[in-house]
Design a protein around this motif. Structure first.
Motif, PDB file in Angstrom:
ATOM      1  N   ALA A   1       1.234   2.335   0.216  1.00  0.00           N
ATOM      2  CA  ALA A   1       2.430   1.709   0.775  1.00  0.00           C
ATOM      3  C   ALA A   1       3.676   2.466   0.341  1.00  0.00           C
ATOM      4  CB  ALA A   1       2.529   0.252   0.330  1.00  0.00           C
TER       5      ALA A   1
ATOM      6  N   GLU B   1       7.299  -3.560  -4.991  1.00  0.00           N
ATOM      7  CA  GLU B   1       6.278  -2.710  -5.619  1.00  0.00           C
ATOM      8  C   GLU B   1       5.259  -3.567  -6.357  1.00  0.00           C
ATOM      9  OE1 GLU B   1       8.538  -0.193  -8.131  1.00  0.00           O
ATOM     10  OE2 GLU B   1       9.208   1.147  -6.523  1.00  0.00           O
TER      11      GLU B   1
ATOM     12  N   LEU C   1       2.975  -5.508  -3.857  1.00  0.00           N
ATOM     13  CA  LEU C   1       2.035  -4.629  -3.171  1.00  0.00           C
ATOM     14  C   LEU C   1       0.975  -4.076  -4.129  1.00  0.00           C
ATOM     15  CD1 LEU C   1       4.582  -2.772  -0.878  1.00  0.00           C
ATOM     16  CD2 LEU C   1       2.810  -4.376  -0.145  1.00  0.00           C
ATOM     17  N   GLU C   2       1.371  -3.744  -5.329  1.00  0.00           N
ATOM     18  CA  GLU C   2       0.391  -3.235  -6.300  1.00  0.00           C
ATOM     19  C   GLU C   2      -0.617  -4.313  -6.669  1.00  0.00           C
ATOM     20  OE1 GLU C   2       2.815  -1.717  -9.419  1.00  0.00           O
ATOM     21  OE2 GLU C   2       3.419   0.067  -8.275  1.00  0.00           O
TER      22      GLU C   2
ATOM     23  N   THR D   1       1.795   2.445  -4.517  1.00  0.00           N
ATOM     24  CA  THR D   1       3.129   2.357  -3.936  1.00  0.00           C
ATOM     25  C   THR D   1       3.977   3.588  -4.242  1.00  0.00           C
ATOM     26  OG1 THR D   1       4.045   1.201  -5.863  1.00  0.00           O
ATOM     27  CG2 THR D   1       3.116  -0.154  -4.094  1.00  0.00           C
TER      28      THR D   1
ATOM     29  N   SER E   1       8.272   4.688  -3.518  1.00  0.00           N
ATOM     30  CA  SER E   1       9.523   4.031  -3.158  1.00  0.00           C
ATOM     31  C   SER E   1      10.637   5.019  -2.859  1.00  0.00           C
ATOM     32  CB  SER E   1       9.966   3.092  -4.292  1.00  0.00           C
ATOM     33  OG  SER E   1       8.989   2.094  -4.531  1.00  0.00           O
TER      34      SER E   1
END
Length: 306
Positions: free
Chosen positions: A19, A33, A36-37, A43, A45
């Protein structure tokens, strides 16, 4: 608190879960973050649109979250540039929830539009539902012209050539039976269509496996959500489909009673349908193909009077 929703043990990251988070607010970026993790994503960014585009180009993410109000180029322009080379699932996160902003986001290529403040658990649920939907990758991949499959999907089965389908349909009409040799148990209940695999209504034609839509012979370019919305309505013919029903279908789920449908979900259906009508050249007040049943939902217009 939102941060409490984000706590939990992170599952093992899979290769198909990458992501990119594009967000200029450091606190929100860190929360995304974390969310999603914990959902198993690796991830990456960026704090602005240009850097985010490069992160998407570098890491080929399955999923990208994108803020709209950022320094430099905004989220709408960032989404358009990402869509020029990537089929990543794209979720816009923004405090701007006016319908025109939602429309602009979807037209720019977003798959979903989530208003801030958001609940991490709801965001994760929406992401998981979105990832369960089939993803049609653009044909930029293999040497033989076949588009690459994504998210570990099986490659689609070969689709018969259109001429072959037409020939089979013609032979079926001549013999008095549909393709396959069995007469329909209830002809009125059969899908609209004059050729194998095609749905047709008043010059509007759709083929699900070929992901193809034509109006009076002219091919249209629709987003995946617009295509799925049109397919659901055409398949249902005169049966009314509610906004909640269509919103759940767009998420890849089956039953409204087992799924939460927010006002934002229903508004997204309205925006998708308005955009679809614009592309097929239809007026909502004098519909040729899709009529609104006020207070209920949508259905195909009657066959007569074409």
């Amino acid at each position: 608190m939102a941060s409490n929703d984000a706590r939990g043990d992170a599952p093992t990251t899979r290769r198909d879960r990458v992501a990119v988070v594009i967000e200029d607010d450091a606190d929100i970026r860190q929360l995304l973050e974390q969310v999603l993790e914990q959902a198993g994503f690796e991830t990456h960014s960026a704090g602005n649109g240009l850097d985010g585009i490069e992160e998407v180009r570098r890491h080929h993410p399955t999923l990208t979250t994108l803020d709209i109000s950022m320094p430099g180029i905004d989220g709408f322009e960032t989404a358009k540039r990402i869509r020029a080379f990537s089929e990543t699932y794209l979720i816009m996160l923004t405090a701007r929830s006016d319908e025109i902003d939602t429309l602009m986001g979807l037209e720019a290529g977003a798959d979903d539009y989530v208003a801030k403040p958001f609940r991490p658990r709801e965001l994760r649920a929406r992401i998981e539902a979105m990832l369960r939907r089939p993803r049609l990758a653009s044909g930029s991949g293999n040497a033989d012209g076949a588009a690459p499959s994504m998210l570990g999907e099986r490659a689609p089965s070969p689709v018969p050539r259109r001429e072959t389908a037409a020939s089979e349909a013609a032979n079926a009409v001549a013999s008095g039976h549909p393709p396959g040799g069995r007469p329909p148990a209830n002809p009125a209940a059969q899908p609209v269509g004059s050729e194998l695999g095609w749905l047709e209504h008043r010059g509007l034609r759709l083929h699900s496996e070929m992901h193809l839509v034509t109006v009076d012979g002219d091919e249209l370019e629709l987003t995946r959500s617009e295509f799925e919305l049109l397919s659901d309505i055409m398949s249902s013919r005169r049966r009314v489909r509610s906004k909640s029903d269509l919103a759940v279908a767009l998420r890849g789920e089956s039953y409204v009673t087992s799924s939460f449908v927010s006002d934002a979900d229903k508004r997204a259906v309205e925006v998708h349908l308005a955009n679809l009508r614009r592309k097929i050249g239809e007026s909502a007040s004098h519909p040729r193909w899709i009529e609104t049943v006020r207070g209920v939902g949508y259905r195909l217009t009657a066959d007569d009077g074409a």
